[in-house]
Motif scaffolding. Structure first.
Motif, PDB file in Angstrom:
ATOM      1  N   LEU A  75      -4.214  14.388 -10.134  1.00 22.46           N
ATOM      2  CA  LEU A  75      -3.003  14.557 -10.463  1.00 22.46           C
ATOM      3  C   LEU A  75      -2.132  13.899  -9.166  1.00 22.46           C
ATOM      4  CD1 LEU A  75      -0.724  15.421 -12.196  1.00 22.46           C
ATOM      5  CD2 LEU A  75      -0.613  17.528 -10.811  1.00 22.46           C
ATOM      6  N   ALA A  76      -2.471  14.198  -8.010  1.00 17.43           N
ATOM      7  CA  ALA A  76      -1.689  13.522  -6.976  1.00 17.43           C
ATOM      8  C   ALA A  76      -1.818  11.865  -6.996  1.00 17.43           C
ATOM      9  CB  ALA A  76      -2.334  13.992  -5.554  1.00 17.43           C
ATOM     10  N   THR A  77      -3.082  11.404  -7.264  1.00 18.81           N
ATOM     11  CA  THR A  77      -3.271  10.094  -7.451  1.00 18.81           C
ATOM     12  C   THR A  77      -2.237   9.378  -8.457  1.00 18.81           C
ATOM     13  OG1 THR A  77      -5.693  10.350  -6.698  1.00 18.81           O
ATOM     14  CG2 THR A  77      -5.001   8.404  -7.701  1.00 18.81           C
ATOM     15  N   GLY A  78      -2.242  10.142  -9.471  1.00 22.72           N
ATOM     16  CA  GLY A  78      -1.551   9.728 -10.583  1.00 22.72           C
ATOM     17  C   GLY A  78       0.098   9.495 -10.279  1.00 22.72           C
ATOM     18  N   ILE A  79       0.424  10.822  -9.560  1.00 21.59           N
ATOM     19  CA  ILE A  79       2.102  10.779  -9.222  1.00 21.59           C
ATOM     20  C   ILE A  79       2.051   9.470  -8.061  1.00 21.59           C
ATOM     21  CG2 ILE A  79       3.581  12.097  -7.933  1.00 21.59           C
ATOM     22  CD1 ILE A  79       2.345  14.723  -9.208  1.00 21.59           C
ATOM     23  N   ALA A  80       1.434   9.367  -7.357  1.00 17.61           N
ATOM     24  CA  ALA A  80       1.467   8.317  -6.242  1.00 17.61           C
ATOM     25  C   ALA A  80       1.480   6.902  -6.915  1.00 17.61           C
ATOM     26  CB  ALA A  80       0.398   8.337  -5.234  1.00 17.61           C
ATOM     27  N   MET A  81       0.681   6.842  -8.051  1.00 15.73           N
ATOM     28  CA  MET A  81       0.845   5.631  -8.790  1.00 15.73           C
ATOM     29  C   MET A  81       2.301   5.393  -9.511  1.00 15.73           C
ATOM     30  SD  MET A  81      -1.693   3.921 -11.793  1.00 15.73           S
ATOM     31  CE  MET A  81      -2.610   2.828 -10.809  1.00 15.73           C
ATOM     32  N   PHE A  82       2.572   6.263 -10.068  1.00 22.05           N
ATOM     33  CA  PHE A  82       3.821   6.524 -10.968  1.00 22.05           C
ATOM     34  C   PHE A  82       4.939   6.104  -9.847  1.00 22.05           C
ATOM     35  CE2 PHE A  82       7.918   8.576 -11.923  1.00 22.05           C
ATOM     36  CZ  PHE A  82       8.218   8.075 -12.930  1.00 22.05           C
ATOM     37  N   LEU A  83       5.070   6.614  -8.626  1.00 18.54           N
ATOM     38  CA  LEU A  83       6.274   6.517  -7.772  1.00 18.54           C
ATOM     39  C   LEU A  83       6.120   4.923  -7.153  1.00 18.54           C
ATOM     40  CD1 LEU A  83       6.142   9.963  -5.812  1.00 18.54           C
ATOM     41  CD2 LEU A  83       7.880   9.090  -7.599  1.00 18.54           C
ATOM     42  N   ALA A  84       5.000   4.655  -7.211  1.00 17.27           N
ATOM     43  CA  ALA A  84       4.758   3.133  -6.384  1.00 17.27           C
ATOM     44  C   ALA A  84       5.141   2.079  -7.743  1.00 17.27           C
ATOM     45  CB  ALA A  84       3.263   2.928  -5.936  1.00 17.27           C
ATOM     46  N   SER A  85       4.789   2.502  -8.779  1.00 20.98           N
ATOM     47  CA  SER A  85       5.065   1.444  -9.888  1.00 20.98           C
ATOM     48  C   SER A  85       6.434   1.469 -10.194  1.00 20.98           C
ATOM     49  CB  SER A  85       4.022   1.677 -10.963  1.00 20.98           C
ATOM     50  OG  SER A  85       2.627   1.802 -10.884  1.00 20.98           O
ATOM     51  N   ILE A  86       7.099   2.512 -10.526  1.00 25.42           N
ATOM     52  CA  ILE A  86       8.351   2.589 -10.893  1.00 25.42           C
ATOM     53  C   ILE A  86       9.363   1.937  -9.810  1.00 25.42           C
ATOM     54  CG2 ILE A  86       9.145   4.858 -10.043  1.00 25.42           C
ATOM     55  CD1 ILE A  86      10.305   3.066 -13.431  1.00 25.42           C
ATOM     56  N   LEU A  87       9.227   2.450  -8.716  1.00 21.96           N
ATOM     57  CA  LEU A  87      10.036   1.737  -7.315  1.00 21.96           C
ATOM     58  C   LEU A  87      10.007   0.248  -7.433  1.00 21.96           C
ATOM     59  CD1 LEU A  87       9.440   4.417  -4.611  1.00 21.96           C
ATOM     60  CD2 LEU A  87      11.563   4.134  -6.085  1.00 21.96           C
ATOM     61  N   ILE A 157      10.304  -1.974  -1.192  1.00 26.41           N
ATOM     62  CA  ILE A 157       9.795  -1.520   0.401  1.00 26.41           C
ATOM     63  C   ILE A 157       9.362   0.104   0.163  1.00 26.41           C
ATOM     64  CG2 ILE A 157      10.336  -0.990   2.510  1.00 26.41           C
ATOM     65  CD1 ILE A 157      12.498  -3.351   2.662  1.00 26.41           C
ATOM     66  N   GLY A 158      10.349   0.703  -0.415  1.00 28.76           N
ATOM     67  CA  GLY A 158       9.832   2.070  -0.763  1.00 28.76           C
ATOM     68  C   GLY A 158       8.578   2.362  -1.401  1.00 28.76           C
ATOM     69  N   SER A 159       8.517   1.395  -2.551  1.00 29.57           N
ATOM     70  CA  SER A 159       7.219   1.522  -3.398  1.00 29.57           C
ATOM     71  C   SER A 159       5.875   1.171  -2.281  1.00 29.57           C
ATOM     72  CB  SER A 159       7.136   0.267  -4.320  1.00 29.57           C
ATOM     73  OG  SER A 159       6.836  -0.964  -3.994  1.00 29.57           O
ATOM     74  N   ALA A 160       6.046   0.420  -1.344  1.00 30.74           N
ATOM     75  CA  ALA A 160       4.982   0.122  -0.496  1.00 30.74           C
ATOM     76  C   ALA A 160       4.081   1.611   0.057  1.00 30.74           C
ATOM     77  CB  ALA A 160       5.242  -0.705   0.810  1.00 30.74           C
ATOM     78  N   PHE A 161       4.941   2.314   0.533  1.00 27.96           N
ATOM     79  CA  PHE A 161       4.449   3.609   1.017  1.00 27.96           C
ATOM     80  C   PHE A 161       3.583   4.250   0.094  1.00 27.96           C
ATOM     81  CE2 PHE A 161       4.596   8.258   1.322  1.00 27.96           C
ATOM     82  CZ  PHE A 161       4.121   8.518   2.496  1.00 27.96           C
ATOM     83  N   PHE A 162       4.076   4.492  -1.267  1.00 27.96           N
ATOM     84  CA  PHE A 162       3.331   5.121  -2.426  1.00 27.96           C
ATOM     85  C   PHE A 162       2.050   4.184  -2.707  1.00 27.96           C
ATOM     86  CE2 PHE A 162       7.493   7.174  -2.493  1.00 27.96           C
ATOM     87  CZ  PHE A 162       7.168   8.324  -2.316  1.00 27.96           C
ATOM     88  N   TRP A 163       2.118   3.005  -2.476  1.00 24.28           N
ATOM     89  CA  TRP A 163       0.901   2.165  -2.739  1.00 24.28           C
ATOM     90  C   TRP A 163      -0.101   2.626  -1.967  1.00 24.28           C
ATOM     91  CZ3 TRP A 163       0.204   0.655  -7.446  1.00 24.28           C
ATOM     92  CH2 TRP A 163       1.124   0.322  -8.243  1.00 24.28           C
ATOM     93  N   ALA A 164       0.092   2.650  -0.556  1.00 25.41           N
ATOM     94  CA  ALA A 164      -0.528   2.962   0.453  1.00 25.41           C
ATOM     95  C   ALA A 164      -1.144   4.518   0.194  1.00 25.41           C
ATOM     96  CB  ALA A 164       0.063   2.949   1.771  1.00 25.41           C
ATOM     97  N   CYS A 165      -0.436   5.285  -0.355  1.00 21.15           N
ATOM     98  CA  CYS A 165      -0.925   6.712  -0.878  1.00 21.15           C
ATOM     99  C   CYS A 165      -1.953   6.557  -1.951  1.00 21.15           C
ATOM    100  CB  CYS A 165       0.281   7.776  -1.307  1.00 21.15           C
ATOM    101  SG  CYS A 165       1.097   8.051  -0.045  1.00 21.15           S
ATOM    102  N   GLN A 166      -1.611   5.625  -3.161  1.00 22.69           N
ATOM    103  CA  GLN A 166      -2.604   5.512  -4.108  1.00 22.69           C
ATOM    104  C   GLN A 166      -3.718   4.966  -3.751  1.00 22.69           C
ATOM    105  OE1 GLN A 166      -3.473   2.241  -5.526  1.00 22.69           O
ATOM    106  NE2 GLN A 166      -3.968   3.101  -7.671  1.00 22.69           N
ATOM    107  N   VAL A 167      -3.683   3.690  -2.753  1.00 30.10           N
ATOM    108  CA  VAL A 167      -4.992   3.183  -2.318  1.00 30.10           C
ATOM    109  C   VAL A 167      -6.016   4.305  -1.726  1.00 30.10           C
ATOM    110  CG1 VAL A 167      -5.908   1.421  -0.768  1.00 30.10           C
ATOM    111  CG2 VAL A 167      -3.893   0.899  -2.093  1.00 30.10           C
ATOM    112  N   VAL A 168      -5.284   5.085  -0.816  1.00 33.01           N
ATOM    113  CA  VAL A 168      -6.223   5.977   0.139  1.00 33.01           C
ATOM    114  C   VAL A 168      -6.757   7.046  -1.062  1.00 33.01           C
ATOM    115  CG1 VAL A 168      -6.046   7.742   1.608  1.00 33.01           C
ATOM    116  CG2 VAL A 168      -4.980   5.657   2.171  1.00 33.01           C
ATOM    117  N   LEU A 169      -5.809   7.646  -1.744  1.00 31.61           N
ATOM    118  CA  LEU A 169      -6.154   8.726  -2.866  1.00 31.61           C
ATOM    119  C   LEU A 169      -7.329   7.938  -3.875  1.00 31.61           C
ATOM    120  CD1 LEU A 169      -2.883  10.313  -3.537  1.00 31.61           C
ATOM    121  CD2 LEU A 169      -4.812  11.290  -2.271  1.00 31.61           C
ATOM    122  N   VAL A 170      -7.350   7.029  -4.213  1.00 30.45           N
ATOM    123  CA  VAL A 170      -8.261   6.382  -5.139  1.00 30.45           C
ATOM    124  C   VAL A 170      -9.757   6.252  -4.456  1.00 30.45           C
ATOM    125  CG1 VAL A 170      -9.126   3.980  -6.253  1.00 30.45           C
ATOM    126  CG2 VAL A 170      -6.846   5.085  -6.532  1.00 30.45           C
TER     127      VAL A 170
END
Length: 300
Positions: A75-87, A157-170
């Motif tokens: 679930l956390a991975t999905g939320i990180a992807m959503f925030l990264a994608s939409i930003l 720029i804001g999306s970059a942080f959540f892309w980092a979260c997504q990469v680590v969580l994946v």
């Protein structure tokens, strides 16, 4: 799959993601960012779901069950992807493809820092200079002028942080669950549902708008989500998140090339030099661990 093969797959992923920046921008002429994100990732879910169900069935027969912690991680991975994608999608409405690719690449140095501080994953030392080279390269790729940053750039720029979260969580969830296709399907589904839910509140929906952005949705949904993100989940079983982030930064190069071909954006000599720095970082992060391993073998 060897580490080299996995990193080759990730480079192909970067190619798909780089070209997707173009369709992400052109789609905004017909549809809003939330509905585009929602439809795109639900389409990706449909593309991967049959393979994910087969994978879950195989694990079930082998006696593996997803724990509560696994489910929360997915679930956390999905939320990180959503925030990264939409930003990123909101930001790309008000910036160039090249700028969006450059600013997204800030996740490259963020990944090893996040992995080290939060998850205590120590990357190979070559990752640090590689990350610096990637930032320098993408800066040069942007033309070396960030004085005109607009609101769209700050969203990216804001999306970059959540892309980092997504990469680590994946990377963590794919190895933990041994179910990379399931990780992909769940994160697509969470992102798609959240995108559609937010779209109903903030945007007007019509089949005409979906039809108008039909090609962009199909490409971003099937190729970027269904193919590329799924390959990312599979490949990160066999390589480190920090390595993957540096290789995926090549998407900035592919985005610049795609922008030049399809949108008329042109590269200057400085921008070509930026591409060279990114390539050097990618090669370096591949060769340094290999050279160190050979030295150890020779010493024995």
């Amino acid at each position: 799959m060897t580490r080299w093969q996995a990193n080759g797959v990730i480079l192909f992923v970067a190619l798909i993601w780089g070209t997707t920046f173009v369709v992400q921008q052109t789609s905004m002429d017909s549809i809003g960012p939330f509905y585009f994100t929602g439809v795109r990732f639900l389409l990706g879910t449909v593309a991967v779901l049959p393979f994910a169900l087969r994978e879950v069935s195989r694990l079930y027969v082998a006696g593996y069950r997803f724990s509560r912690r696994d489910k929360l991680g997915l679930l956390a991975t999905g939320i990180a992807m959503f925030l990264a994608s939409i930003l990123q999608q909101i930001g790309i409405m008000d910036t160039s493809v090249t700028n969006a690719a450059f600013l997204t690449a800030f996740y490259v140095p963020t990944v090893p820092i996040l992995a080290l501080l939060v998850f205590r994953i120590v990357p190979h030392w070559a990752v640090w200079p590689g990350g610096v080279l990637c930032v320098m390269g993408t800066y040069m790729l942007s033309g070396g002028d960030l004085s005109g940053l607009g609101s769209g750039d700050f969203w990216v720029i804001g999306s970059a942080f959540f892309w980092a979260c997504q990469v680590v969580l994946v990377g963590i969830m794919a190895k933990r669950t041994r179910a990379p296709l399931t990780v992909a399907a769940v994160q697509f589904f969470v992102t798609g549902v959240l995108g559609m839910a937010m779209g109903t509140v903030t945007e007007d929906f019509s089949l005409q708008s979906v039809y108008g952005a039909g090609f962009e949705i199909l490409y971003a949904g099937i190729m970027s989500a269904g193919v590329a993100f799924t390959l990312q989940c599979v490949a990160q079983n066999y390589t480190e998140a920090a390595d993957a982030a540096i290789i995926m930064s090549a998407e900035a190069v592919f985005a610049a090339i795609a922008g030049a071909i399809f949108l008329g954006e042109r590269l200057l000599p400085m921008e070509y030099a930026g591409c060279g720095l990114i390539l050097a970082a990618i090669i370096g992060v591949q060769l340094m661990p290999l050279l160190r391993r050979r030295r150890r073998v020779a010493a024995v």
